[in-house]
Scaffold this active site. Structure first.
Site, PDB file in Angstrom:
ATOM      1  N   GLU A  14      25.710 -73.665 -52.424  1.00  0.00           N
ATOM      2  CA  GLU A  14      25.534 -73.326 -51.000  1.00  0.00           C
ATOM      3  C   GLU A  14      26.143 -71.968 -50.674  1.00  0.00           C
ATOM      4  OE1 GLU A  14      24.415 -73.707 -48.111  1.00  0.00           O
ATOM      5  OE2 GLU A  14      23.497 -75.690 -47.961  1.00  0.00           O
ATOM      6  N   ARG A  18      32.795 -83.485 -42.202  1.00  0.00           N
ATOM      7  CA  ARG A  18      33.311 -82.300 -42.876  1.00  0.00           C
ATOM      8  C   ARG A  18      32.635 -81.075 -42.292  1.00  0.00           C
ATOM      9  NH1 ARG A  18      29.641 -79.924 -46.272  1.00  0.00           N
ATOM     10  NH2 ARG A  18      28.057 -81.196 -47.312  1.00  0.00           N
ATOM     11  N   ASN A  75      30.392 -77.748 -42.475  1.00  0.00           N
ATOM     12  CA  ASN A  75      29.220 -77.383 -43.243  1.00  0.00           C
ATOM     13  C   ASN A  75      28.857 -75.937 -42.935  1.00  0.00           C
ATOM     14  OD1 ASN A  75      27.401 -78.441 -45.252  1.00  0.00           O
ATOM     15  ND2 ASN A  75      25.755 -78.313 -43.738  1.00  0.00           N
ATOM     16  N   ASN A 114      23.333 -76.856 -39.898  1.00  0.00           N
ATOM     17  CA  ASN A 114      22.797 -75.968 -40.907  1.00  0.00           C
ATOM     18  C   ASN A 114      22.056 -74.786 -40.271  1.00  0.00           C
ATOM     19  OD1 ASN A 114      22.969 -75.999 -43.779  1.00  0.00           O
ATOM     20  ND2 ASN A 114      22.155 -78.085 -43.787  1.00  0.00           N
ATOM     21  N   ASP A 135      17.076 -76.189 -44.311  1.00  0.00           N
ATOM     22  CA  ASP A 135      18.497 -76.098 -44.675  1.00  0.00           C
ATOM     23  C   ASP A 135      19.019 -74.712 -44.298  1.00  0.00           C
ATOM     24  OD1 ASP A 135      21.017 -76.360 -46.020  1.00  0.00           O
ATOM     25  OD2 ASP A 135      20.130 -77.749 -47.450  1.00  0.00           O
TER      26      ASP A 135
END
Length: 301
Positions: free
Chosen positions: A20, A107, A109, A155, A205
């Protein structure tokens, strides 16, 4: 029409479980990217081929950002940390959320810095189906402002070339939005749908912007990247040799190389055997030109 240009394998060491957040540093001419679930930071100098890996002590390494002082912000679980690759020093900067207080299983991102040095970052539900996440603006004085809630997987944060339009995606809602930003105070208004895949279940994404104001997005589970024109039309679609592209950025001395991180997460052993490039870092040259990454302006006075 799906088009397959020449795709280069830049790095593959067995694969990132969840690669990522690739970022190109114009100062060092390095590319850095993360493996979220095998918490490590990759650093690659394409001109020499030098590559290093730095492991981090956390459960999730959610995202990263470049800072004006040459350090980085690293999202470890729910806390942003400063990290100096030159010395290896790391220290907490600000906790964005607290699972113990909320009762959630979240969490950090995706995150991105705007033209004025503010970090925009989201949280996500680790179970991938509950709307427990939120969207935040983090300023240089470590103040955290909640911008929105009811997020499943944050995202696709990206900014138009003039910095006045921001994109945001909730991958597990299968929707993307665009907002207007006030450059003076960071207030956002006029939220509207950019792309709606709720009927098809497609999962947009990570995203990146090019010099023409076109938005490039990776489709996790879709094996492709697409380019949207500034008015929201898809004018290019590129098939990839992997099922799970995750994020992308432009880099290289002239920002004409598109780097793409990928993942082998969710693939069965048989699928992985059939897909040897799952988790590799890929690149495509000459399909567009990007912009330098904005840097977080941390208040260190």
């Amino acid at each position: 029409m799906t088009h397959l240009p020449e795709i280069t394998v830049v790095h593959h060491d067995g694969g990132d479980r969840l690669g990522e957040t690739p970022l190109w540093c114009d100062q060092t001419q390095d590319l850095t990217w993360l493996d979220i679930e095998q918490p490590r930071l990759h650093r690659l100098h394409p001109a020499t081929g030098a590559h290093s890996v730095t492991p981090f002590d956390c459960d999730w390494l959610g995202s990263q950002a470049l800072c004006t002082d040459g350090t980085q912000l690293i999202a470890k679980d729910l806390t942003l940390h400063t990290y100096d690759a030159r010395t290896g020093a790391s220290s907490p900067f600000v906790a964005v959320e607290d699972n113990a207080a909320t009762g959630f299983d979240n969490r950090l991102n995706d995150g991105r810095v705007d033209q004025w040095g503010r970090l925009w970052i989201g949280t996500m539900d680790n179970q991938l189906h509950r709307p427990n996440g939120a969207f935040y603006r983090v300023d240089g004085d470590a103040s955290v402002t909640r911008i929105g809630s009811d997020v499943i997987v944050a995202n696709g944060i990206a900014f138009s070339p003039d910095g006045r339009r921001m994109h945001f995606t909730d991958t597990r809602r299968h929707q993307s939005w665009v907002y207007d930003i006030d450059p003076a105070d960071g207030e956002i208004t006029s939220r509207r749908i950019w792309a709606d895949y709720s009927a098809t279940g497609d999962r947009p994404d990570g995203a990146a912007m090019d010099v023409d104001g076109c938005l490039w997005a990776a489709f996790f589970g879709g094996g492709k990247i697409v380019r949207y024109t500034p008015d929201g039309r898809i004018d290019r679609e590129i098939a990839l040799p992997v099922t799970n592209p995750t994020c992308l950025c432009f880099g290289g001395p002239d920002y004409r190389t598109l780097y793409i991180t990928t993942a082998f997460k969710f693939l069965s052993p048989a699928q992985r055997a059939a897909e040897p490039l799952a988790g590799a870092l890929l690149a495509i040259d000459g399909i567009g030109q990007g912009l330098p990454e904005h840097r977080f302006k941390r208040d260190i006075s």
